[in-house]
Design an enzyme around this catalytic site. Structure first.
Site, PDB file in Angstrom:
ATOM      1  N   GLY A  64       0.765  -1.171  -0.127  1.00 50.35           N
ATOM      2  CA  GLY A  64      -0.040  -0.145   0.008  1.00 50.35           C
ATOM      3  C   GLY A  64       1.003   1.203   0.068  1.00 50.35           C
ATOM      4  N   SER A  65       0.483   2.119   0.710  1.00 48.39           N
ATOM      5  CA  SER A  65       1.040   3.493   0.715  1.00 48.39           C
ATOM      6  C   SER A  65       2.354   3.693   1.331  1.00 48.39           C
ATOM      7  CB  SER A  65       0.152   4.580   1.316  1.00 48.39           C
ATOM      8  OG  SER A  65      -0.955   4.626   0.511  1.00 48.39           O
TER       9      SER A  65
END
Lengths: 382, 645
Positions: B326-327
């Site tokens: 993810g981020s």
């Protein structure tokens, strides 16, 4: 006039009889017994208890009995032979009906505090009875079928009673001891040839009876036969004893593992190491030297007795001597053959060496008769 | 009767002849006995001697003492304890059912135990001792000893067995030992004979398994004389074995304990690295399990319980668990763009909340858009559109290269089982595995750590340590004093000004009012934390669900929620600690993972439960309540005592 002079003409009397004793035989018997004391001391782990010391005491008692019997005139023994034989048969019948049971067999009679094993007695009395029978029998009738049959009955009745206890080893000794006397008395060899042929037939029958309703021997005895045929068949079961015995015996080598160093005996791989398998222990600890020297001693005993039998003019004395020595021979031959894996385990002790009271006393009684025949060999007053 | 002289003569001659014959036969028999004696004692003596020696001499292996495992400070992680047990031999026991039933009256034995002992005894050769019961009390073992005559073939014994004093704390790191199985033996070419000792235990997982050779040691041997029933009479000689070597791990048992308890109630993983050298200080995967259960032989119901648990206690999520980063992947994309020269870092990109790429619309997590964002705020506010733009400019190959450089997609050589390599997707990878061409949409997805990208928590921690130090940090678990000095990590050679920008973005994530992890900021002096949140989608909310009114993560069933991630390093000026947290299906990185990361980071920096002064004052009451709850579960200082000399 000494005991070395065999062809005596005069019957010794009183204390003079001591000089006429068969002293070489006495010395040999003591030597053989000493092998036993040493081995019993060893298998007890270096201790006179529980076997060596009682064995010495019993041997001493045996010697006394032997001397006593030796000094009693031989004709007395001949006259009581029939009586002794009859008594033995009664006692054997008593065992059959009132005997006490031990280790799967009825062998003992308990009379008050005494424990009597009539089968041991039978070994001597059968020989005495047959010797007396042939002493009385007209020489011309010796080989006549009826008289041979009567002799066979005399030998086989006690043997059959003992076999029913069941004690295969003793029964065989009684029958074979009787056979030796019958053979020595001069019965025609044809009977023996026929007997051997019949024996082969009986063995076949016994083996055939296995597993049927009329099975003759006990199961354990059949298993011993199997183990004898092929000890490797079941090394942890039936063949275990013979296997371990052969290992112990073979591992002794030339001079053995040393006194009290026999691993097979010390670590209990050997069964019955103080009784039936004592020869194995001897062979393990003292090797070929120890084992063969004992065998030689036994042969010397045989030789001395045979010599005595050759030199007696007394038919009863000669026959008793041959019968007793024959039994003695069967004892050690069967025992040695057994521990070497040549014969089945039938529970015959090594004479004068194995721990055990009755067998030793009976043998000393037997040798007492041999000595009596030796002392009174010159002539029998009629 | 009266006989004539002639008759007497005849009788004597006959007897002499027959006696001679008898003597001859007897001599013959005696001769053959002598021959047999000679044959056995002189010709075959050696064979029989050998057989006699085989009879009496038993060779026994003496199992070596297994090496101990310590943490970095000397706290015992895996030890050996005295263990009273009862062994039984079939051939001495005779009627094994009878003996076992008698035994069951003296010591606690379940039906399972009895059945297993029976089976083992019948399967093995009759003289092989089989362990019937272990870990008996002194009272039980003395009851067995005093009833020995009624229990043929049963012997009480004392031995060593493995135990793990920290229970579930270390299960995933050190693993556990267990009895040698047929499969273990088949896997080896020439198995150490010590493995054939019944119920000898070897490492089955974790460090116990990977360092088996060092821990096991070498077996000694003993020659004993036994008697006919197998009783040992005396020892003939003995060769002592060598005990196994001890191991020292880089793990800090106290921190590990804190991390495990901080993950309590979550299906989560936490990795703490020493950012300067890659020492793994904590490797916590929750929930965990008690490895002692496996040493003793776990019951099938307990094992089933572990297998059926949705939180998968048996999986080591720190190295085995793979998650879309993810981020937390955005540092990779940003750094790749900077290194590729497609942006100067000062440039601003307009985020309207989505971006259309070759006909597909890609959303930013912030529906309304971030407006104009630079690199630093794109990280701190976690703007997706900025990353979409940069990824298209530099391309997947550059991203891939940077990802590898930062330690993702690599299988680390660690002495633990099931270390995953993760996945750095490349064009070739997609061609090979998916049988289709790499599309620009794949690059866009990869730029925010979605799509094909997969990483383990350990890899994310390594990435963070590398960003914090600009060194090619490699994780390590074994503390080896010898190569400590030599193991200076090589430089990563990233441009310091680019790294400064990335770190700036990370420190603002936590400390800027608009940062995604602002609520997890640390206010203590010298413990400034820099981090990055991540929320990785596991399932999209379907149209049907949207129509049913499901909008928020909390409305979804647990196993469809997003994974929450957080990586951080601290202190910002002088990074010493790098941390990665994954909370499976935690919902959002900032809400579910960042507070966990903050607490564990603070615990690592402070060497224990963090002081309340490190937290912003409005949060302190709530934090205190949480800490009180957690302190109850923490191990006592007594349990974490240093035992190494």
């Amino acid at each position: 006039m000494s005991y070395l002079e065999y062809n005596t003409k005069r019957m010794p009397a009183g204390l003079a009889k001591v000089l006429y004793l068969n002293w070489p035989l006495v010395a040999l018997l003591i030597a053989v017994a000493c092998y036993g004391f040493i081995m019993l001391y060893s298998v007890a782990g270096g201790s006179a208890q529980p076997w060596a010391e009682p064995q010495m005491k019993r041997f001493a008692a045996g010697l006394v009995i032997m001397f006593f019997i030796a000094f009693v005139p031989l004709w007395f023994w001949r006259s009581v032979a029939g009586l002794a034989y009859g008594l033995t048969i009664l006692l054997l019948l008593g065992v059959e009906f009132f005997g006490s049971v031990g280790m799967g067999a009825k062998r003992w009679l308990e009379i008050g505090p005494m424990r009597l094993q009539p089968s041991e007695l039978a070994k001597i009395t059968t020989i005495m009875a047959l010797a007396a029978y042939y002493d009385l029998l007209d020489l011309k009738k010796v080989s006549r079928p009826l008289w041979v049959a009567l002799a066979a009955v005399i030998a086989l009745v006690p043997a059959a009673l003992v076999l029913r206890q069941p004690d295969l080893g003793t029964a065989l000794l009684i029958a074979l001891g009787g056979g030796v006397v019958i053979f020595a008395a001069g019965v025609h060899w044809g009977y023996f040839a026929a007997l051997i042929a019949a024996g082969v037939g009986v063995v076949t029958t016994v083996l055939q009876s296995r597993g049927t309703e009329w099975q003759i021997l006990k199961d354990y005895q059949y298993r011993r036969i199997d183990a004898f045929m092929d000890p490797t068949l079941d090394p942890l079961g039936a063949g275990y004893h013979i296997n371990q015995s052969m290992i112990a015996l073979g591992s002794g080598g030339w001079s053995g593992r040393g006194f009290m160093e026999g691993t097979q005996a010390r670590l209990n791989f050997l069964p019955e190491k103080h009784t039936d398998f004592i020869f194995t222990t001897l062979a393990e600890e003292f090797g070929f030297v120890g084992a063969s020297s004992l065998l030689l001693l036994y042969m010397l005993v045989m030789g001395v007795c045979l010599l005595s039998a050759f030199n007696t003019t007394n038919r009863f004395g000669a026959l008793v001597t041959l019968g007793i020595t024959g039994t003695f021979f069967l004892y050690f031959a069967v025992n040695m053959a057994m521990v070497m894996g040549l014969a089945p385990v039938v529970g015959v002790p090594l004479p004068l060496v194995s721990y055990g009271g009755s067998a030793m006393i009976v043998l000393m009684v037997g040798f007492g008769l041999v000595q009596s025949a030796h002392i009174h060999r010159a002539r029998l007053p009629s | 009767m009266k006989r004539t002289e002639r008759e007497k003569e005849f009788s004597q001659r006959m007897i002499s002849r027959r006696a001679l014959l008898l003597g001859g036969v007897q001599l013959g028999v005696a001769g053959s006995l002598m021959w047999r004696l000679r044959d056995m004692q002189l010709n075959q003596a050696e064979q029989f001697h050998l057989l006699a020696e085989e009879n009496r001499i038993n060779l026994r292996l003496l199992p070596p003492t297994r090496g101990l495992i310590f943490d970095r400070k000397g706290v015992l992680i895996a030890g050996n304890e005295q263990n009273y047990r009862v062994v039984m031999k079939r051939d001495d026991a005779g009627d094994i059912d009878l003996v076992l039933s008698r035994l069951a009256q003296l010591i606690r034995l379940s039906d399972d135990d009895i059945e297993r002992a029976r089976r083992d005894m019948l399967r093995n050769r009759p003289f092989v001792p089989v362990t019937v019961a272990e870990r008996l009390s002194w009272e039980e073992i003395s009851r067995v000893a005093s009833n020995a005559p009624a229990l043929p073939g049963v012997t009480p014994e004392m031995g060593l067995s493995r135990y793990y004093p920290l229970y579930e704390d270390m299960a995933h790191v050190v693993g556990y030992v267990g009895p040698v199985s047929e499969r273990d033996l088949e896997a080896l070419e020439a198995p150490d004979p010590v493995l054939l000792i019944p119920r000898f235990q070897i490492g089955k997982s974790g460090v116990e398994r990977m360092q088996e050779d060092q821990l096991r040691g070498r077996a000694g041997s003993q020659r004993v004389e036994v008697n006919a029933v197998g009783r040992v009479m005396r020892e003939l000689d003995r060769v002592e074995g060598t005990p196994g070597g001890n191991l020292h791990l880089t793990i800090d048992a106290k921190l590990q304990n804190y991390a495990i308890e901080r993950l309590h109630g979550l299906s989560a993983a936490a990795v703490v690295l020493d950012a300067t050298n890659g020492d793994i200080l904590a490797l916590a995967s929750g929930p965990s399990f008690d490895p002692n259960l496996f040493v003793r032989g776990i019951s099938s119901t307990a094992f089933r319980g572990l297998l059926d648990n949705d939180f998968r206690p048996l999986v080591n999520k720190t190295v085995q668990g793979l998650y879309p980063p993810g981020s937390t992947f955005k540092m990779v994309t940003a750094l790749a763009a900077l290194e590729a020269g497609v942006t100067d870092g000062q440039e601003r990109v307009f985020c309207p909340g989505h971006m259309d790429v070759s006909g597909n619309r890609f959303h930013c997590w912030k529906r309304g858009g971030h407006g104009r964002v630079g690199l630093v705020s794109a990280l701190s506010e976690s703007c997706d559109v900025y990353m979409y733009e940069m990824a298209q400019r530099c391309g997947i190959d550059k991203i891939n290269e940077m990802s590898t450089r930062l330690g993702l997609g690599i299988r680390y050589e660690l002495p633990i089982t099931s270390v995953s390599a993760g996945l750095n997707p490349t064009r070739e990878w997609k061609q090979r595995n998916r049988n289709s061409d790499w599309r620009i949409g794949d690059t866009v997805n990869a730029s925010i750590g979605q799509g094909f990208v997969l990483a383990s928590p350990l890899q994310l921690a390594v990435m963070t340590a590398r960003l914090a130090t600009n060194k090619a940090i490699l994780p390590r678990l074994l503390r080896d004093p010898i190569d400590r000095a030599e193991r200076e990590s090589a430089s990563l050679d990233l441009r310091p000004e680019w790294l400064r920008l990335i770190r700036r973005g990370m420190v603002e994530t936590v400390n800027d009012r608009r940062g995604t992890a602002y609520s997890s900021r640390v206010v203590a002096d010298g413990q400034l934390m820099a981090g990055k949140t991540g929320t990785s989608q596991v399932f999209s909310i379907t149209r049907a669900e949207r129509e049913a009114g499901i909008r928020r993560q909390e409305d979804l069933p647990w196993n469809r929620r997003n994974h929450a991630l957080f990586v951080d390093f601290a202190p910002y000026d002088d990074p010493r600690i790098a941390v990665a947290i994954v909370v499976e299906h935690g919902g959002g990185g900032s809400s579910a993972a960042a507070p966990v990361g903050r607490d564990i980071t603070l615990a690592a920096l402070n060497g224990g439960v963090p002081p309340l002064s490190a937290y912003p004052s409005p949060q302190r009451n709530r934090i205190r309540a949480e800490q009180l709850d957690l302190e109850e579960r923490l191990r006592t200082p007594e349990a974490l005592r240093v035992s190494r000399a």
